[in-house]
Design a protein around this motif. Structure first.
Motif, PDB file in Angstrom:
ATOM      1  N   PHE A 179      44.852  42.864  46.244  1.00  0.00           N
ATOM      2  CA  PHE A 179      45.708  41.812  46.789  1.00  0.00           C
ATOM      3  C   PHE A 179      45.675  40.566  45.919  1.00  0.00           C
ATOM      4  CE2 PHE A 179      45.454  44.220  50.807  1.00  0.00           C
ATOM      5  CZ  PHE A 179      46.795  44.195  51.154  1.00  0.00           C
ATOM      6  N   SER A 180      44.504  40.197  45.446  1.00  0.00           N
ATOM      7  CA  SER A 180      44.398  38.993  44.627  1.00  0.00           C
ATOM      8  C   SER A 180      45.195  39.123  43.340  1.00  0.00           C
ATOM      9  CB  SER A 180      42.926  38.717  44.299  1.00  0.00           C
ATOM     10  OG  SER A 180      42.200  38.401  45.476  1.00  0.00           O
ATOM     11  N   LEU A 181      45.132  40.302  42.708  1.00  0.00           N
ATOM     12  CA  LEU A 181      45.866  40.508  41.468  1.00  0.00           C
ATOM     13  C   LEU A 181      47.366  40.509  41.703  1.00  0.00           C
ATOM     14  CD1 LEU A 181      45.735  41.111  38.432  1.00  0.00           C
ATOM     15  CD2 LEU A 181      45.677  43.563  39.006  1.00  0.00           C
ATOM     16  N   ILE A 182      47.798  41.234  42.720  1.00  0.00           N
ATOM     17  CA  ILE A 182      49.234  41.329  42.975  1.00  0.00           C
ATOM     18  C   ILE A 182      49.804  39.982  43.429  1.00  0.00           C
ATOM     19  CG2 ILE A 182      49.208  42.014  45.419  1.00  0.00           C
ATOM     20  CD1 ILE A 182      51.327  44.053  44.789  1.00  0.00           C
ATOM     21  N   LEU A 183      48.992  39.204  44.166  1.00  0.00           N
ATOM     22  CA  LEU A 183      49.460  37.891  44.598  1.00  0.00           C
ATOM     23  C   LEU A 183      49.637  36.946  43.422  1.00  0.00           C
ATOM     24  CD1 LEU A 183      47.572  37.046  47.923  1.00  0.00           C
ATOM     25  CD2 LEU A 183      50.024  37.296  47.584  1.00  0.00           C
TER      26      LEU A 183
END
Length: 305
Positions: A179-183
């Motif tokens: 999630f952190s990367l995609i966000l």
């Protein structure tokens, strides 16, 4: 006590797209909130996107009314004039249907039939053009793009995109790393301001594939793209779209951490995350404006199937 943090702004360093023999290839470079540089390349096969709409048409009441009027006129011509005399007259914001005759029972049957034709024709028009009805938090009836349908139909075409992010995350990492990367990637995509959903009639909304092709999207557009990718990554996890008056963000039913911003909906707890940008807001956190709207109940929820 609530601490307000000044979030860094996202920064996209490079964006490229090109056609290959098999599909459309994309390349991105960006910097996340920790000032770490990332790059990503993926390809979406042509056969995955050939049937998906690349743009959202604007909802125009007069065109919708014309579509319904044509369907009613066709249905009226199929009714024996001995049973009923029918006149159909489009008005400014409605269609006047007048049925007359000598047999009250037949008149009632014809009226019921034409009401069904009218409803079905309007529903067909909305579906064909990816629109759906909604009621705002101010109890206004309106039409907006069918975000849930876009999410559902975009999951399979975006599997390769979701997989590319998954492969960038360390194998021992949990879903929060994904999630952190995609966000950080989504927040770095240039932001296009959301027009008021009630008055914009779909103007400005970009389907998921279009966000990638144009490298541009408003909050509704980015929220739908994010939901499609997350659904490809977590096919059965419960998800919601949260609509604020002029904003949209997402929630997912993961076990929350102590400082996560969550909401409860139908007995489930959802961790919130905002893919909009340009602020690099971490997974589980929201902006001050979003917090105010949530606290005052100025939001609506749609469940992503």
């Amino acid at each position: 006590m609530v601490f307000h943090v000044q979030h860094a702004l996202s920064e996209q360093l490079e964006f490229k797209r090109k056609k290959t023999d098999t599909g459309m290839q994309f390349y991105y470079e960006w910097i996340d909130g920790a000032k770490q540089r990332h790059n990503l390349r993926f390809e979406i096969p042509f056969e995955s996107i050939e049937d998906l709409p690349l743009r959202q048409t604007n909802y125009k009441p007069k065109i919708a009314q014309r579509h319904v009027t044509v369907a009613l006129t066709k249905a009226a011509k199929a009714i024996d004039p001995k049973d009923a005399k029918i006149t159909i007259k489009p008005l400014r914001e409605a269609i006047n249907i007048k049925v007359s005759g000598t047999d009250e029972e037949k008149i009632e049957d014809v009226q019921a039939h034409l009401r069904d034709v009218q409803q079905n024709a309007y529903d067909s028009y909305l579906h064909e053009h990816y629109f759906t009805r909604f009621t705002t938090i101010f109890n206004q009836s309106a039409i907006k793009p069918d975000h849930l349908r876009y999410i559902s139909e975009s999951v399979k075409p975006l599997v390769s995109v979701s997989q590319a992010f998954y492969e960038k995350v360390a194998s021992e990492s949990d879903s929060r790393a994904y999630f952190s990367l995609i966000l950080s990637w989504l927040q770095s995509i240039p932001y296009d301001t959301l027009e008021d959903r009630v008055v914009s009639n779909g103007s400005g909304y970009a389907p998921p594939i279009s966000v990638l092709m144009q490298n541009l999207g408003d909050c509704d557009s980015k929220a739908v793209l994010a939901s499609s990718m997350v659904r490809a990554f977590l096919p059965t996890t419960k998800m919601i779209v949260l609509y604020l008056p002029n904003h949209a963000l997402l929630g997912i039913a993961l076990t929350p951490m102590a400082d996560d911003r969550t909401i409860e909906h139908d007995g489930d707890v959802y961790v919130l995350y905002d893919p909009t940008g340009p602020a690099l807001i971490p997974f589980g956190q929201v902006s001050e404006d979003t917090e105010r709207n949530i606290v005052t109940g100025r939001y609506q929820v749609e469940v992503v199937e």
